[in-house]
Motif scaffolding. Structure first.
Motif, PDB file in Angstrom:
ATOM      1  N   ARG A   1      13.871  15.043  -8.395  1.00  0.00           N
ATOM      2  CA  ARG A   1      12.574  15.363  -8.549  1.00  0.00           C
ATOM      3  C   ARG A   1      11.599  13.996  -7.458  1.00  0.00           C
ATOM      4  N   PHE A   2      12.761  12.328  -7.945  1.00  0.00           N
ATOM      5  CA  PHE A   2      12.204  11.286  -8.207  1.00  0.00           C
ATOM      6  C   PHE A   2      12.532  11.171  -6.432  1.00  0.00           C
ATOM      7  N   VAL A   3      13.210  12.627  -6.078  1.00  0.00           N
ATOM      8  CA  VAL A   3      12.947  11.970  -4.365  1.00  0.00           C
ATOM      9  C   VAL A   3      11.972  12.336  -3.426  1.00  0.00           C
ATOM     10  N   GLN A   4      11.213  14.264  -3.974  1.00  0.00           N
ATOM     11  CA  GLN A   4      10.533  14.771  -3.683  1.00  0.00           C
ATOM     12  C   GLN A   4       9.736  14.251  -2.471  1.00  0.00           C
ATOM     13  N   ALA A   5       9.021  15.055  -1.842  1.00  0.00           N
ATOM     14  CA  ALA A   5       8.130  14.353  -0.377  1.00  0.00           C
ATOM     15  C   ALA A   5       6.690  15.275  -1.162  1.00  0.00           C
ATOM     16  N   ASP A   6       5.539  13.462  -1.676  1.00  0.00           N
ATOM     17  CA  ASP A   6       4.594  14.106  -2.007  1.00  0.00           C
ATOM     18  C   ASP A   6       3.568  13.041  -0.803  1.00  0.00           C
TER      19      ASP A   6
END
Length: 377
Positions: free
Chosen positions: A118-123
């Motif tokens: 979740r931390f490295v997801q692309a937003d």
């Protein structure tokens, strides 16, 4: 291009920032039963334009400022690139900050694999940062603003057209998770590069078409042209999306469908045309939207930290009050949070205008304190 700040761009970006607050409040707190109301799909469609609007405005603003700098004499390349990279780095750092599994070094050490993914997801902020880096490289090494626009047209079209196939690909089997997250929606990325780069690049191309001082009637003609193009995109893309007339595409998430992208882009262009027409009949931007537009990153980060920050016993307000409020309560929360963000943006803008150096020092002092507290927790 125009030599002053474009009112319609402030209206678009400031309006998107305020609607974004409503989006997150509704998603976090509105009771499921209200979502069955007949009007909710219309609200959902409007809310679905917020992310494209942010991306579009980022591309438009970068191309606009690049054009102005080129016309006024760009100066030395190295300081120009470093200045752009500092701003882009702040956007990217903010994106990762918002997805920290917990505020504190001890919490980070105990994070599960899911937490790291979740931390490295692309937003949105991640895609904006990557898109702006690509435009920066094109501007500096591929022929100035003309190279930037050519690159934007190529990348924007390509990112939309190949998105259905990138979403079929198991990117994590090829790339490390921090890179794979930029490719498609697996496992948690909300706004990967494909197809969301298309909106940012479309903003850059649209900025290039804005009249460059050809007369008072030129902006009106541009508004009409943009509006008709947008309307045509909405109609044609809508027909292709909902019928079997179009080219067969892989069955993937609707957000990776090129017709979905074209339809949303068309709606944005129609809105942009209307805002442009309104701005020609008014002088200046209402201060509510003006300051929010100029501090859109601050508003983005601050309201999300209020809603999703782990402030209450290590959990967020969204966790403690998940979808528990009725429509009236959610409306009240939305208005209150909007008002708080407007006042915050106004206060910060006022401080920067009155004393830019002290505001600059205060920002870095806050970053330093926040970093120290993070490692001590």
């Amino acid at each position: 291009m125009a030599s002053s700040r474009l009112t319609f761009l402030d209206l678009l970006r400031g309006g998107a920032a305020l609607v974004m607050i409503e989006v997150h409040v509704v998603n976090a707190f509105l009771m499921p039963s209200v979502r069955d109301a007949a009007w909710f799909p219309a609200l959902n469609y409007l809310n679905g334009l917020v992310a494209p609007a942010f991306l579009f405005a980022a591309g438009f603003a970068f191309a606009l400022t690049s054009d102005r700098a080129e016309r006024n004499g760009a100066g030395d390349r190295r300081p120009r690139i470093l200045k752009s990279l500092r701003r882009i780095g702040l956007v990217l750092a903010s994106g990762y900050l918002l997805h920290l599994p917990g505020y504190g070094w001890s919490k980070m050490a105990a994070v599960s694999e899911t937490g790291w993914l979740r931390f490295v997801q692309a937003d949105i902020l991640h895609t904006i940062a990557v898109g702006l880096v690509l435009l920066l490289l094109a501007r500096e090494f591929l022929g100035g603003v003309k190279g930037l626009i050519r690159t934007a047209a190529l990348i924007g079209t390509g990112s939309s057209l190949i998105a259905p196939w990138t979403w079929l690909w198991d990117a994590q089997s090829v790339f490390p998770a921090p890179i794979a997250s930029y490719v498609n929606g697996t496992p948690y990325s909300q706004f990967p590069l494909f197809p969301w780069l298309a909106f940012l690049m479309a903003g850059a191309v649209t900025a290039a078409l804005y009249p460059k001082g050809e007369g008072n009637d030129a902006p009106r003609q541009w508004n009409r042209r943009v509006g008709w193009i947008g309307l045509a995109l909405v109609v044609v893309a809508g027909l292709l999306r909902w019928s079997e007339v179009g080219v067969a595409l892989p069955q993937v998430h609707i957000r990776a469908n090129p017709w979905f992208v074209a339809e949303r882009l068309g709606a944005l262009l129609v809105i942009l045309s209307l805002l442009g027409s309104w701005s020609l009949r008014r002088s200046g931007t209402p201060f509510i939207l003006r300051d929010v537009s100029r501090e859109s990153l601050q508003v983005y980060v601050a309201h999300l930290m209020i809603i999703y920050g782990d402030w209450i016993d290590g959990s967020s307000l969204a966790y403690h009050y998940k979808q528990r409020f009725d429509l009236v309560s959610v409306a009240g929360i939305t208005v209150a949070l909007m008002a708080a963000m407007v006042l915050t943006a106004w206060g910060w803008q006022t401080w920067k205008r009155a004393s830019p150096e002290s505001a600059h020092r205060a920002f870095y002092a806050a970053v330093a304190v926040g970093t120290v507290v993070f490692f001590l927790r």
